[in-house]
Design a protein around this motif. Structure first.
Motif, PDB file in Angstrom:
ATOM      1  N   ALA A 134       0.828  -1.206   0.000  1.00 37.35           N
ATOM      2  CA  ALA A 134       0.000   0.000   0.000  1.00 37.35           C
ATOM      3  C   ALA A 134       0.861   1.254   0.000  1.00 37.35           C
ATOM      4  O   ALA A 134       1.853   1.337   0.739  1.00 37.35           O
ATOM      5  CB  ALA A 134      -0.928   0.011   1.206  1.00 37.35           C
ATOM      6  N   LEU A 135       0.460   2.237  -0.819  1.00 39.49           N
ATOM      7  CA  LEU A 135       1.033   3.581  -0.809  1.00 39.49           C
ATOM      8  C   LEU A 135      -0.012   4.524  -0.230  1.00 39.49           C
ATOM      9  O   LEU A 135      -1.195   4.453  -0.585  1.00 39.49           O
ATOM     10  CB  LEU A 135       1.403   4.018  -2.233  1.00 39.49           C
ATOM     11  CG  LEU A 135       2.600   3.302  -2.853  1.00 39.49           C
ATOM     12  CD1 LEU A 135       2.633   3.533  -4.365  1.00 39.49           C
ATOM     13  CD2 LEU A 135       3.897   3.784  -2.220  1.00 39.49           C
ATOM     14  N   ASP A 136       0.432   5.429   0.661  1.00 42.57           N
ATOM     15  CA  ASP A 136      -0.505   6.300   1.370  1.00 42.57           C
ATOM     16  C   ASP A 136       0.096   7.695   1.452  1.00 42.57           C
ATOM     17  O   ASP A 136       1.234   7.867   1.921  1.00 42.57           O
ATOM     18  CB  ASP A 136      -0.750   5.741   2.776  1.00 42.57           C
ATOM     19  CG  ASP A 136      -1.922   6.397   3.476  1.00 42.57           C
ATOM     20  OD1 ASP A 136      -2.100   7.628   3.317  1.00 42.57           O
ATOM     21  OD2 ASP A 136      -2.661   5.709   4.196  1.00 42.57           O
ATOM     22  N   ASP A 137      -0.666   8.713   0.996  1.00 46.38           N
ATOM     23  CA  ASP A 137      -0.181  10.097   1.067  1.00 46.38           C
ATOM     24  C   ASP A 137      -0.827  10.871   2.211  1.00 46.38           C
ATOM     25  O   ASP A 137      -0.724  12.096   2.281  1.00 46.38           O
ATOM     26  CB  ASP A 137      -0.420  10.819  -0.256  1.00 46.38           C
ATOM     27  CG  ASP A 137      -1.905  10.993  -0.595  1.00 46.38           C
ATOM     28  OD1 ASP A 137      -2.764  10.555   0.197  1.00 46.38           O
ATOM     29  OD2 ASP A 137      -2.208  11.558  -1.671  1.00 46.38           O
TER      30      ASP A 137
ATOM     31  N   GLY B 295      -4.718   7.930  -7.609  1.00 48.11           N
ATOM     32  CA  GLY B 295      -5.417   8.954  -6.839  1.00 48.11           C
ATOM     33  C   GLY B 295      -4.549   9.627  -5.807  1.00 48.11           C
ATOM     34  O   GLY B 295      -5.022  10.495  -5.060  1.00 48.11           O
ATOM     35  N   LEU B 296      -3.273   9.263  -5.732  1.00 52.77           N
ATOM     36  CA  LEU B 296      -2.357   9.872  -4.767  1.00 52.77           C
ATOM     37  C   LEU B 296      -1.953  11.276  -5.199  1.00 52.77           C
ATOM     38  O   LEU B 296      -1.990  11.615  -6.383  1.00 52.77           O
ATOM     39  CB  LEU B 296      -1.104   9.009  -4.622  1.00 52.77           C
ATOM     40  CG  LEU B 296      -1.291   7.589  -4.071  1.00 52.77           C
ATOM     41  CD1 LEU B 296      -0.023   6.776  -4.269  1.00 52.77           C
ATOM     42  CD2 LEU B 296      -1.697   7.622  -2.599  1.00 52.77           C
ATOM     43  N   ASP B 297      -1.559  12.085  -4.222  1.00 51.42           N
ATOM     44  CA  ASP B 297      -1.012  13.411  -4.485  1.00 51.42           C
ATOM     45  C   ASP B 297       0.072  13.671  -3.447  1.00 51.42           C
ATOM     46  O   ASP B 297      -0.164  14.312  -2.416  1.00 51.42           O
ATOM     47  CB  ASP B 297      -2.110  14.471  -4.412  1.00 51.42           C
ATOM     48  CG  ASP B 297      -1.618  15.837  -4.885  1.00 51.42           C
ATOM     49  OD1 ASP B 297      -0.580  15.887  -5.580  1.00 51.42           O
ATOM     50  OD2 ASP B 297      -2.270  16.849  -4.561  1.00 51.42           O
ATOM     51  N   PRO B 298       1.298  13.173  -3.679  1.00 50.45           N
ATOM     52  CA  PRO B 298       2.357  13.212  -2.666  1.00 50.45           C
ATOM     53  C   PRO B 298       2.988  14.588  -2.512  1.00 50.45           C
ATOM     54  O   PRO B 298       4.112  14.838  -2.939  1.00 50.45           O
ATOM     55  CB  PRO B 298       3.364  12.184  -3.202  1.00 50.45           C
ATOM     56  CG  PRO B 298       3.194  12.259  -4.686  1.00 50.45           C
ATOM     57  CD  PRO B 298       1.736  12.491  -4.913  1.00 50.45           C
ATOM     58  N   VAL B 299       2.264  15.500  -1.871  1.00 47.20           N
ATOM     59  CA  VAL B 299       2.754  16.864  -1.701  1.00 47.20           C
ATOM     60  C   VAL B 299       3.810  16.937  -0.609  1.00 47.20           C
ATOM     61  O   VAL B 299       4.887  17.520  -0.808  1.00 47.20           O
ATOM     62  CB  VAL B 299       1.579  17.811  -1.373  1.00 47.20           C
ATOM     63  CG1 VAL B 299       2.100  19.204  -1.050  1.00 47.20           C
ATOM     64  CG2 VAL B 299       0.596  17.857  -2.531  1.00 47.20           C
ATOM     65  N   ALA B 300       3.529  16.346   0.557  1.00 43.68           N
ATOM     66  CA  ALA B 300       4.432  16.473   1.697  1.00 43.68           C
ATOM     67  C   ALA B 300       5.080  15.153   2.095  1.00 43.68           C
ATOM     68  O   ALA B 300       6.199  15.146   2.614  1.00 43.68           O
ATOM     69  CB  ALA B 300       3.684  17.039   2.897  1.00 43.68           C
TER      70      ALA B 300
END
Length: 234
Positions: A142-145, A172-177
Motif C-alpha cells: 500500500a502507498l498512502d499520502d 489517486g495519490l497526491d504526494p505533496v508532503a
C-alpha cells in the motif's frame, strides 16, 4: 537359421490399492507456476483440476498447504508470508472418491523496497525501487499520502534492482508532503518526507536518506542527472 526373437514382455500390472482392490485413478491437478514475492506481500495462487477424461473440473474441492503451517481452501488462494524463505506449496484436489495433487515453490525474499521518486499533481507519480536481486510481486502493498491509500494489485511485478512508477492519475495519490509504503500486514517499509515546495515540473528524488529536487524527473527509470538540492520551506 537363427532362432526367432522372443516376443516383447508385457508391462507389469499396476500395484493393487490398499486392501487388494484395483488402483484408484487420480485426478489431474495444476497448482500454477512457481512464485516470487516478498514477506508481507499478498501472494495469489490459482489452481486447476482435471477429471479422468482430462476435462477441467472447476467444482472440485481445492485444499492448499502453503508450506509455513498455514492452510487454505478454494481454487484461488491468497496468502501473506510472514518471513523470507523458500516454501514448498502443496495443492490437493478432491471430487467424490478421486483425488490428485501438485506442488509449486514460493520463493519469499526480504522486502528491500523504498520510495525513490515522487511528484505531486495530476500528472505526477510515485516511484518504488527494488534493491534486491530478484524480480518480485508487489501485490497487496500500500502507498498512502495521508489522504488516499492505494493498494497495489496482485500480479504487479518489479524488476530485480529496478524501479516502478505509479501514475497519480491511476492511484489517486497526491504526494505533496509525504508518502508511506506498507506491506499487507500492514508493516511500514518506508516513509518518505518531502521538504519545501517544488519548482514547476520538478520531482522529489531520493539521495541517500533524504529527498532533493530533481528538475528532470525520470519516472520508471534510474536518473543519472545531478540533483538540485532541497528548496527552502514555504
Amino acid at each position: 537359421s537363427p532362432a526367432p526373437l522372443p516376443a516383447a514382455a508385457a508391462p507389469p500390472p499396476p500395484p493393487p490399492a490398499a486392501g487388494g482392490g484395483a488402483p484408484v485413478p487420480s485426478l489431474g491437478a495444476d497448482a500454477g507456476p512457481d512464485v516470487r514475492a516478498v514477506s508481507g506481500a499478498a501472494v495469489m495462487f490459482s489452481a486447476m483440476a482435471f477429471g479422468l477424461d482430462g476435462a477441467p473440473m472447476p467444482d472440485a474441492r481445492f485444499l492448499w498447504n502453503f508450506g509455513d503451517g498455514s492452510l487454505g481452501q478454494g481454487r484461488v488462494g491468497r496468502h501473506v508470508y510472514q518471513f523470507p524463505g523458500v516454501y514448498a506449496v502443496n495443492l490437493s484436489v478432491q471430487s467424490g472418491h478421486y483425488a490428485g495433487a501438485d506442488w509449486l515453490t514460493a520463493t519469499i525474499a526480504p522486502p528491500e523496497l523504498s520510495v525513490s521518486e515522487a511528484r505531486p499533481g495530476p500528472d505526477g507519480f510515485v516511484e518504488i525501487a527494488n534493491a534486491s536481486a530478484e524480480a518480485i510481486d508487489l501485490g497487496g502493498l500500500a502507498l498512502d499520502d495521508g489522504r488516499v491509500r492505494f493498494i497495489v494489485p496482485a500480479g504487479t511485478r518489479i524488476a530485480a534492482e529496478g524501479v516502478l512508477a505509479f501514475a497519480n492519475a491511476t492511484t489517486g495519490l497526491d504526494p505533496v508532503a509525504a508518502v508511506t509504503l506498507r506491506d499487507a500486514r500492514p508493516v511500514m517499509l518506508d516513509a518518505a518526507e518531502f521538504p519545501g515546495i517544488l519548482p514547476a515540473g520538478a520531482s522529489w528524488e531520493k539521495s541517500g536518506s533524504e529527498f532533493a529536487v530533481q528538475r528532470w524527473p525520470t519516472p520508471g527509470r534510474r536518473s543519472a542527472v545531478p540533483l538540485a538540492g532541497a528548496p527552502s520551506a514555504a
